[in-house]
Design a protein around this motif. Sequence first.
Motif, PDB file in Angstrom:
ATOM      1  N   GLU A 149      21.155 -60.159  34.216  1.00  0.00           N
ATOM      2  CA  GLU A 149      21.662 -61.513  33.951  1.00  0.00           C
ATOM      3  C   GLU A 149      23.051 -61.703  34.542  1.00  0.00           C
ATOM      4  O   GLU A 149      23.827 -60.752  34.673  1.00  0.00           O
ATOM      5  CB  GLU A 149      21.730 -61.762  32.439  1.00  0.00           C
ATOM      6  CG  GLU A 149      20.407 -62.010  31.768  1.00  0.00           C
ATOM      7  CD  GLU A 149      20.601 -62.496  30.337  1.00  0.00           C
ATOM      8  OE1 GLU A 149      20.966 -63.677  30.166  1.00  0.00           O
ATOM      9  OE2 GLU A 149      20.404 -61.692  29.412  1.00  0.00           O
ATOM     10  N   THR A 150      23.365 -62.949  34.862  1.00  0.00           N
ATOM     11  CA  THR A 150      24.721 -63.317  35.258  1.00  0.00           C
ATOM     12  C   THR A 150      25.241 -64.367  34.280  1.00  0.00           C
ATOM     13  O   THR A 150      24.481 -64.968  33.518  1.00  0.00           O
ATOM     14  CB  THR A 150      24.756 -63.876  36.687  1.00  0.00           C
ATOM     15  OG1 THR A 150      23.869 -65.012  36.760  1.00  0.00           O
ATOM     16  CG2 THR A 150      24.321 -62.835  37.694  1.00  0.00           C
ATOM     17  N   ASP A 151      26.542 -64.567  34.298  1.00  0.00           N
ATOM     18  CA  ASP A 151      27.194 -65.501  33.381  1.00  0.00           C
ATOM     19  C   ASP A 151      28.078 -66.441  34.196  1.00  0.00           C
ATOM     20  O   ASP A 151      29.209 -66.105  34.553  1.00  0.00           O
ATOM     21  CB  ASP A 151      28.008 -64.712  32.348  1.00  0.00           C
ATOM     22  CG  ASP A 151      28.719 -65.610  31.345  1.00  0.00           C
ATOM     23  OD1 ASP A 151      28.580 -66.846  31.440  1.00  0.00           O
ATOM     24  OD2 ASP A 151      29.419 -65.068  30.463  1.00  0.00           O
ATOM     25  N   GLY A 188      29.673 -69.017  33.455  1.00  0.00           N
ATOM     26  CA  GLY A 188      30.886 -69.517  32.813  1.00  0.00           C
ATOM     27  C   GLY A 188      31.930 -68.459  32.533  1.00  0.00           C
ATOM     28  O   GLY A 188      32.929 -68.730  31.857  1.00  0.00           O
ATOM     29  N   PHE A 189      31.742 -67.258  33.053  1.00  0.00           N
ATOM     30  CA  PHE A 189      32.628 -66.137  32.757  1.00  0.00           C
ATOM     31  C   PHE A 189      33.898 -66.236  33.596  1.00  0.00           C
ATOM     32  O   PHE A 189      33.870 -66.125  34.814  1.00  0.00           O
ATOM     33  CB  PHE A 189      31.886 -64.832  33.047  1.00  0.00           C
ATOM     34  CG  PHE A 189      32.605 -63.591  32.596  1.00  0.00           C
ATOM     35  CD1 PHE A 189      33.617 -63.638  31.645  1.00  0.00           C
ATOM     36  CD2 PHE A 189      32.263 -62.356  33.124  1.00  0.00           C
ATOM     37  CE1 PHE A 189      34.262 -62.489  31.229  1.00  0.00           C
ATOM     38  CE2 PHE A 189      32.893 -61.196  32.715  1.00  0.00           C
ATOM     39  CZ  PHE A 189      33.902 -61.266  31.762  1.00  0.00           C
ATOM     40  N   ASP A 194      28.820 -58.906  35.828  1.00  0.00           N
ATOM     41  CA  ASP A 194      28.958 -59.592  34.537  1.00  0.00           C
ATOM     42  C   ASP A 194      28.243 -58.859  33.413  1.00  0.00           C
ATOM     43  O   ASP A 194      28.811 -58.604  32.343  1.00  0.00           O
ATOM     44  CB  ASP A 194      28.396 -61.021  34.631  1.00  0.00           C
ATOM     45  CG  ASP A 194      29.183 -61.912  35.557  1.00  0.00           C
ATOM     46  OD1 ASP A 194      30.279 -61.499  36.011  1.00  0.00           O
ATOM     47  OD2 ASP A 194      28.707 -63.030  35.845  1.00  0.00           O
ATOM     48  N   GLU A 195      26.966 -58.539  33.630  1.00  0.00           N
ATOM     49  CA  GLU A 195      26.168 -57.954  32.554  1.00  0.00           C
ATOM     50  C   GLU A 195      26.688 -56.584  32.156  1.00  0.00           C
ATOM     51  O   GLU A 195      26.815 -56.283  30.959  1.00  0.00           O
ATOM     52  CB  GLU A 195      24.702 -57.857  32.966  1.00  0.00           C
ATOM     53  CG  GLU A 195      23.805 -57.327  31.862  1.00  0.00           C
ATOM     54  CD  GLU A 195      22.336 -57.294  32.240  1.00  0.00           C
ATOM     55  OE1 GLU A 195      21.596 -58.210  31.858  1.00  0.00           O
ATOM     56  OE2 GLU A 195      21.939 -56.348  32.946  1.00  0.00           O
ATOM     57  N   SER A 215      21.502 -64.963  25.090  1.00  0.00           N
ATOM     58  CA  SER A 215      21.758 -64.874  26.527  1.00  0.00           C
ATOM     59  C   SER A 215      23.062 -64.130  26.754  1.00  0.00           C
ATOM     60  O   SER A 215      23.855 -63.908  25.829  1.00  0.00           O
ATOM     61  CB  SER A 215      21.845 -66.267  27.164  1.00  0.00           C
ATOM     62  OG  SER A 215      23.011 -66.942  26.708  1.00  0.00           O
ATOM     63  N   SER A 227      25.618 -65.272  28.330  1.00  0.00           N
ATOM     64  CA  SER A 227      26.721 -66.212  28.089  1.00  0.00           C
ATOM     65  C   SER A 227      27.072 -66.280  26.611  1.00  0.00           C
ATOM     66  O   SER A 227      28.266 -66.265  26.246  1.00  0.00           O
ATOM     67  CB  SER A 227      26.351 -67.607  28.611  1.00  0.00           C
ATOM     68  OG  SER A 227      26.176 -67.600  30.006  1.00  0.00           O
ATOM     69  N   THR A 228      26.070 -66.359  25.740  1.00  0.00           N
ATOM     70  CA  THR A 228      26.364 -66.429  24.309  1.00  0.00           C
ATOM     71  C   THR A 228      26.903 -65.092  23.796  1.00  0.00           C
ATOM     72  O   THR A 228      27.723 -65.068  22.873  1.00  0.00           O
ATOM     73  CB  THR A 228      25.125 -66.846  23.499  1.00  0.00           C
ATOM     74  OG1 THR A 228      24.016 -66.005  23.857  1.00  0.00           O
ATOM     75  CG2 THR A 228      24.759 -68.283  23.767  1.00  0.00           C
ATOM     76  N   ARG A 268      28.843 -63.122  25.590  1.00  0.00           N
ATOM     77  CA  ARG A 268      30.249 -63.141  26.002  1.00  0.00           C
ATOM     78  C   ARG A 268      31.075 -64.042  25.077  1.00  0.00           C
ATOM     79  O   ARG A 268      32.184 -63.694  24.677  1.00  0.00           O
ATOM     80  CB  ARG A 268      30.344 -63.624  27.456  1.00  0.00           C
ATOM     81  CG  ARG A 268      31.755 -63.604  28.023  1.00  0.00           C
ATOM     82  CD  ARG A 268      32.313 -64.996  28.142  1.00  0.00           C
ATOM     83  NE  ARG A 268      31.396 -65.864  28.871  1.00  0.00           N
ATOM     84  CZ  ARG A 268      31.460 -67.189  28.834  1.00  0.00           C
ATOM     85  NH1 ARG A 268      32.370 -67.800  28.087  1.00  0.00           N
ATOM     86  NH2 ARG A 268      30.595 -67.935  29.512  1.00  0.00           N
ATOM     87  N   GLU A 269      30.532 -65.198  24.705  1.00  0.00           N
ATOM     88  CA  GLU A 269      31.247 -66.088  23.782  1.00  0.00           C
ATOM     89  C   GLU A 269      31.461 -65.416  22.427  1.00  0.00           C
ATOM     90  O   GLU A 269      32.539 -65.543  21.819  1.00  0.00           O
ATOM     91  CB  GLU A 269      30.458 -67.391  23.612  1.00  0.00           C
ATOM     92  CG  GLU A 269      30.435 -68.247  24.875  1.00  0.00           C
ATOM     93  CD  GLU A 269      29.389 -69.357  24.813  1.00  0.00           C
ATOM     94  OE1 GLU A 269      28.669 -69.432  23.781  1.00  0.00           O
ATOM     95  OE2 GLU A 269      29.277 -70.140  25.772  1.00  0.00           O
TER      96      GLU A 269
END
Length: 211
Positions: free
Chosen positions: A124-126, A128-129, A159-160, A185, A187-188, A190-191
């Motif tokens: 996966e990539t993010d 918004g990172f 990212d992952e 995910s 992204s979530t 990371r958040e």
Amino acid sequence: MLAAIDLPKTLPVFPLPGALLLPRSRLPLHIFEPRYLAMLDDTLKTQHRLIGMVQPYGQSGERLHSIGCAGRLTAFSETEDGRYMVTLSGASRFRIRQEIDGFTPYRRCDVTWDGFERDLGATETDAGFDRSTFLPLLGRFFDERGLKTDWESLEEADDELLINSLSMLCPFDPEDKQALLEAPSLSTRRETLVTLIEFSLRGGSNEEMMQ
């Protein structure tokens, strides 16, 4: 690489507070308890070689969280005194349907893999990172906790690998680790990771966070 068809309906589970395994990540373990040595021996006889890592609730450890992550035994070595150093490579998350009563000294569960299909897919990539704000925040967290790291490797990691490695290694409470595991995910996740780091820097507690 495992395919969905290779995933078993029954898993041996290893309840270990604070030990987080994520898909496509690696978790080293030191196994020495007789029941888990038996689990390891039995797992090595299977085709899938999967063990489910799961967080127990509370101090007693009797109740298990419903979602865990299965890892495939990809490396192991035996010490002279009969202990094992093993590596689990994260395959997929799972949901526990029910625990199985049986004669094994370790715990086993009926599981379903439904809803975690992306765990068997590509990295996966993010999108918004923003590393320019994240890495200084992480530096403050590491300084406060007295932690050291190879910053050059962190900056170069994809990212992952970066987000998942930090989720696994940072000293968060078991319930926080569970939240990172259940993130739908990257992204979530990371958040969630950023929220936990910021909360720790403010000196917060789990009780405050849950209110």
